[in-house]
Design an enzyme around this catalytic site. Structure first.
Site, PDB file in Angstrom:
ATOM      1  N   THR A 192       0.782  -1.012   0.074  1.00  0.00           N
ATOM      2  CA  THR A 192       0.079   0.067  -0.005  1.00  0.00           C
ATOM      3  C   THR A 192       0.906   1.290  -0.088  1.00  0.00           C
ATOM      4  O   THR A 192       1.983   1.096   0.400  1.00  0.00           O
ATOM      5  CB  THR A 192      -0.792  -0.022   1.222  1.00  0.00           C
ATOM      6  OG1 THR A 192       0.052   0.132   2.281  1.00  0.00           O
ATOM      7  CG2 THR A 192      -1.746  -1.311   1.292  1.00  0.00           C
ATOM      8  N   GLU A 339      -5.325  -3.960  -1.220  1.00  0.00           N
ATOM      9  CA  GLU A 339      -5.621  -5.169  -0.476  1.00  0.00           C
ATOM     10  C   GLU A 339      -6.611  -6.125  -0.847  1.00  0.00           C
ATOM     11  O   GLU A 339      -6.989  -7.212  -0.614  1.00  0.00           O
ATOM     12  CB  GLU A 339      -6.168  -4.937   1.109  1.00  0.00           C
ATOM     13  CG  GLU A 339      -5.220  -4.349   1.983  1.00  0.00           C
ATOM     14  CD  GLU A 339      -5.003  -2.708   1.682  1.00  0.00           C
ATOM     15  OE1 GLU A 339      -5.195  -2.288   0.745  1.00  0.00           O
ATOM     16  OE2 GLU A 339      -4.456  -2.024   2.908  1.00  0.00           O
ATOM     17  N   LYS A 448     -14.865  16.213  10.699  1.00  0.00           N
ATOM     18  CA  LYS A 448     -15.651  16.115  12.085  1.00  0.00           C
ATOM     19  C   LYS A 448     -15.944  17.375  12.562  1.00  0.00           C
ATOM     20  O   LYS A 448     -15.229  17.887  13.258  1.00  0.00           O
ATOM     21  CB  LYS A 448     -15.145  15.266  12.991  1.00  0.00           C
ATOM     22  CG  LYS A 448     -14.880  13.631  12.282  1.00  0.00           C
ATOM     23  CD  LYS A 448     -13.990  12.852  13.507  1.00  0.00           C
ATOM     24  CE  LYS A 448     -13.522  11.492  12.645  1.00  0.00           C
ATOM     25  NZ  LYS A 448     -12.171  11.644  12.190  1.00  0.00           N
ATOM     26  N   TRP A 453     -20.352  14.249  10.824  1.00  0.00           N
ATOM     27  CA  TRP A 453     -19.557  14.300   9.778  1.00  0.00           C
ATOM     28  C   TRP A 453     -19.917  14.915   8.561  1.00  0.00           C
ATOM     29  O   TRP A 453     -20.916  14.800   8.092  1.00  0.00           O
ATOM     30  CB  TRP A 453     -19.429  12.492   9.527  1.00  0.00           C
ATOM     31  CG  TRP A 453     -18.648  11.721  10.524  1.00  0.00           C
ATOM     32  CD1 TRP A 453     -18.191  12.301  11.687  1.00  0.00           C
ATOM     33  CD2 TRP A 453     -18.328  10.361  10.392  1.00  0.00           C
ATOM     34  NE1 TRP A 453     -17.692  11.322  12.431  1.00  0.00           N
ATOM     35  CE2 TRP A 453     -17.746  10.024  11.800  1.00  0.00           C
ATOM     36  CE3 TRP A 453     -18.656   9.266   9.685  1.00  0.00           C
ATOM     37  CZ2 TRP A 453     -17.209   8.697  11.994  1.00  0.00           C
ATOM     38  CZ3 TRP A 453     -18.088   7.885   9.837  1.00  0.00           C
ATOM     39  CH2 TRP A 453     -17.353   7.955  11.048  1.00  0.00           C
TER      40      TRP A 453
HETATM   41  P1  ADP Z   1      -3.539   3.530  -0.556  1.00  0.00           P
HETATM   42  O1  ADP Z   1      -4.224   2.892   0.415  1.00  0.00           O
HETATM   43  O2  ADP Z   1      -1.999   3.561  -0.260  1.00  0.00           O
HETATM   44  O3  ADP Z   1      -4.092   4.970  -0.941  1.00  0.00           O
HETATM   45  P2  ADP Z   1      -4.777   2.019  -2.569  1.00  0.00           P
HETATM   46  O4  ADP Z   1      -4.602   2.310  -4.043  1.00  0.00           O
HETATM   47  O5  ADP Z   1      -4.928   0.707  -1.971  1.00  0.00           O
HETATM   48  O6  ADP Z   1      -3.508   2.825  -1.935  1.00  0.00           O
HETATM   49  O7  ADP Z   1      -5.918   2.838  -2.125  1.00  0.00           O
HETATM   50  C1  ADP Z   1      -7.269   2.465  -1.833  1.00  0.00           C
HETATM   51  C2  ADP Z   1      -8.262   3.616  -1.400  1.00  0.00           C
HETATM   52  O8  ADP Z   1      -8.453   4.265  -2.610  1.00  0.00           O
HETATM   53  C3  ADP Z   1      -9.465   3.048  -0.919  1.00  0.00           C
HETATM   54  O9  ADP Z   1      -9.551   2.609   0.145  1.00  0.00           O
HETATM   55  C4  ADP Z   1     -10.205   4.301  -1.405  1.00  0.00           C
HETATM   56  O10 ADP Z   1     -10.271   5.061  -0.235  1.00  0.00           O
HETATM   57  C5  ADP Z   1      -9.564   4.781  -2.389  1.00  0.00           C
HETATM   58  N1  ADP Z   1     -10.374   4.693  -3.643  1.00  0.00           N
HETATM   59  C6  ADP Z   1     -10.269   3.709  -4.726  1.00  0.00           C
HETATM   60  N2  ADP Z   1     -10.951   3.743  -5.776  1.00  0.00           N
HETATM   61  C7  ADP Z   1     -12.081   4.597  -5.127  1.00  0.00           C
HETATM   62  C8  ADP Z   1     -13.071   4.982  -6.062  1.00  0.00           C
HETATM   63  N3  ADP Z   1     -13.557   4.673  -6.995  1.00  0.00           N
HETATM   64  N4  ADP Z   1     -13.838   6.212  -5.279  1.00  0.00           N
HETATM   65  C9  ADP Z   1     -13.456   6.778  -4.041  1.00  0.00           C
HETATM   66  N5  ADP Z   1     -12.284   6.202  -3.480  1.00  0.00           N
HETATM   67  C10 ADP Z   1     -11.486   5.137  -4.127  1.00  0.00           C
END
Ligand code: ADP
Length: 549
Positions: A192, A339, A448, A453
């Site tokens: 990540t 993940e 917040k 929220w």
């Molecule tokens: P990191 O967690 O390091 O940013 P990731 O690429 O695994 O790397 O990111 C996953 C996160 O990206 C998700 O938990 C979400 O917050 C965001 N995300 C992914 N796709 C979308 C989407 N279509 N709309 C909104 N948020 C998204």
């Protein structure tokens, strides 16, 4: 679990070896097109590709002594030799570890050391970056350098001890007697990007990757098929380019790669000249592409395009609508995480909902959609109570399925996995009665205000529908009375002006009064993470005190 009455079907392992041999057997004429540094293209066939995968497998095992289970890293952009590594490394039983070249060298050193990488395959242009962290990785034995042009002999000599990829594989046999692998063997290690603490390793298996590819090929989902021309703009160092290269190879789709080029004009040139039908990337890329199209609407013929997948962060409705109404181009909005291998949910409009108003349809397309086949979704409150699907109650999204991590590589992050077998995503969502998920925030980005929220994503989407706004990011600024209040950082389109009042007016009436940002900041650019998402923590560092001063 033991079957009561065992079925009588073969126990055939789901491994990537099948994909690479399938490519050789059935699709030897399909094409792979890589864009080089000078923007010319290198073309090869799947026939060449599968031979080169075998050659690399020989070189890794015999010349470099790579053993099953070893981690072999890549530090590279999107191109065919990188796809060769995607297959050769896992198919010999080793694990490909894609290093995210946009991370800071200290983080890269941490990750490569944590992954105990033994070899790294590196783009020549990235050698200076590798140099900055190489010595932090005690396990690293060898550096192999991808050639600037796989079809030409290298002209510049490499530093002592470094191996040229083409020389390494030349002369090796073009068939490999692949070992029989258990489908649960690790195939790929992705970290990540560390926006929520130290980067954490996610170890995909052959089985998870194969199943993920099958779903990527399903018409229900992305529908990647043999008649597609696929351009993954999402980097191969980010969550396996969303698994797209695996699916494309499995079905013989022509693949097109942008190399290190991410600018809209180069990408649009590629889409038009190669007749691309399917592409995928983060919203930032598509915001740039839409702006380039708007500047020169007649320059590119994109009539071949079937769909463009947008994910990684929320696709603003104005972006989806802009492509559809001005250029007849379809966007597929998808959600996922490192993940989750990474596809989790996808915004498909169910047939019985298609008669909705244009606004309702856009709202569905701009939602994160519902879980793809084999992924299951729910959302819970802080006590773990499962929440109702009423489209209003906000809670943390949890998912489970055959390509969702059950733990991290190492000991970190155990608290992200629930006792009853779900993964806590850290995304705050609502889910409506049809199952459509709407991300209102990442839990660490939610504003917040006085205990209530406020969804930064919804405010951003509304701001990005203003004709003068190119990008908007809403973040939590400190407030003496309310703890936090929303502040919007806004980038205007070139040669456009607008005032704070105009922006407030564009939100007026759409949200509760207390959601209204206390301030609009006009900025040159919005800081981004290594994967192109708005970096709200940096905005908070820069402007977190604008309301207290
Ligand atoms: P990191 O967690 O390091 O940013 P990731 O690429 O695994 O790397 O990111 C996953 C996160 O990206 C998700 O938990 C979400 O917050 C965001 N995300 C992914 N796709 C979308 C989407 N279509 N709309 C909104 N948020 C998204």
């Amino acid at each position: 679990m033991q079957p009561v009455q065992p079925g009588r079907m073969m126990d055939f392992p789901l491994t990537l070896t099948h994909f690479v041999e399938r490519a050789r057997t059935f699709f030897p004429k399909s094409e792979l097109v890589s864009t080089l540094a000078d923007k010319t293209q290198c073309r090869m066939t799947y026939g060449d590709f599968s031979s080169r995968v075998a050659k690399l497998a020989h070189a890794l095992t015999t010349k470099l002594g790579v053993k099953p289970g070893d981690r072999v890293a890549t530090l590279a952009f999107n191109h065919q030799p990188h796809v060769e590594a995607y297959f050769a490394i896992p198919c010999i039983g080793a694990v490909i570890h894609t290093l995210n070249l946009r991370l800071h060298p200290t983080e890269l050193g941490y990750i490569a050391k944590h992954g105990e990488d033994v070899v790294v395959l590196c783009d020549e242009a990235l050698l200076p970056l590798l140099e900055k962290f190489k010595n932090d990785v005690p396990s690293l034995r060898k550096v192999v350098v991808f050639s600037p042009d796989p079809q030409k002999k290298r002209t510049s000599p490499l530093p002592d001890g470094f191996l040229d990829y083409e020389e390494l594989i030349a002369g090796e046999p073009d068939r490999f007697d692949w070992p029989a692998l258990d489908e649960n063997s690790a195939a790929m290690l992705c970290y990540t990007s560390g926006t929520t603490g130290n980067p954490k390793g996610v170890l995909y298996s052959h089985r998870s990757t194969v199943l993920h590819s099958l779903v990527t090929m399903a018409r229900e989902n992305m529908g990647v098929g043999g008649d597609d021309v696929v351009l993954p703009v999402v980097p191969m160092f980010h969550a396996a380019a969303w698994g797209i290269p695996f699916a494309a190879i499995a079905c013989g789709a022509k693949m097109v790669f942008g190399g290190g080029h991410f600018d809209p004009v180069t990408l649009l040139d590629l889409m038009a000249s190669e007749r691309v039908t399917f592409s995928a990337g983060v919203p930032t890329i598509w915001i740039g592409i839409l702006a380039a199209l708007d500047a020169e609407p007649k320059r590119w013929d994109l009539s071949s395009m079937r769909t463009m997948v947008i994910g990684g962060s929320a696709a603003p409705p104005a972006l989806i609508d802009g492509f559809a109404t001005r250029y007849g181009l379809e966007v597929t909005h998808a959600w996922g995480m490192t993940e989750t291998n990474p596809l989790g949910t996808l915004a498909r409009v169910k047939p019985h909902l298609r008669s909705g108003s244009p606004e309702q349809l856009l709202a569905m397309r701009a939602s994160q959609g519902f879980a793809v086949t084999f992924v299951e979704q729910r959302h819970t409150d802080e006590t773990g109570r499962v929440l109702p699907w009423d489209g209003e109650t906000m809670g943390e999204l949890e998912v489970r399925g055959p390509w969702v991590a059950k733990s991290y590589f190492g000991d970190e992050g155990a608290d992200r996995f629930t006792k009853d077998g779900w993964f806590k995503t850290g995304d705050v969502v609502t889910i409506d009665g049809e199952g459509y998920v709407r991300i209102t925030d990442r839990s660490k980005d939610v504003v917040k205000s006085g205990g209530e929220w406020i969804s930064s994503v919804q405010l951003e989407n509304a701001l990005m529908s203003h004709p003068a706004v190119l990008e908007a990011a809403v973040f939590a600024a400190r407030h003496p009375k309310w703890d936090e209040r929303p502040v919007a950082a806004v980038v205007l389109k070139p040669n456009r002006t607008c005032s704070e009042q105009d922006l407030a007016a564009c939100l007026d009436g759409k949200f509760a009064k207390y959601w209204m940002p206390d301030k609009f900041l006009f900025v040159e650019q919005i800081p981004r993470t290594s994967t192109g998402k708005f970096l709200k923590s940096r905005l908070r560092e820069l402007y977190g005190d604008v309301l207290v001063k």
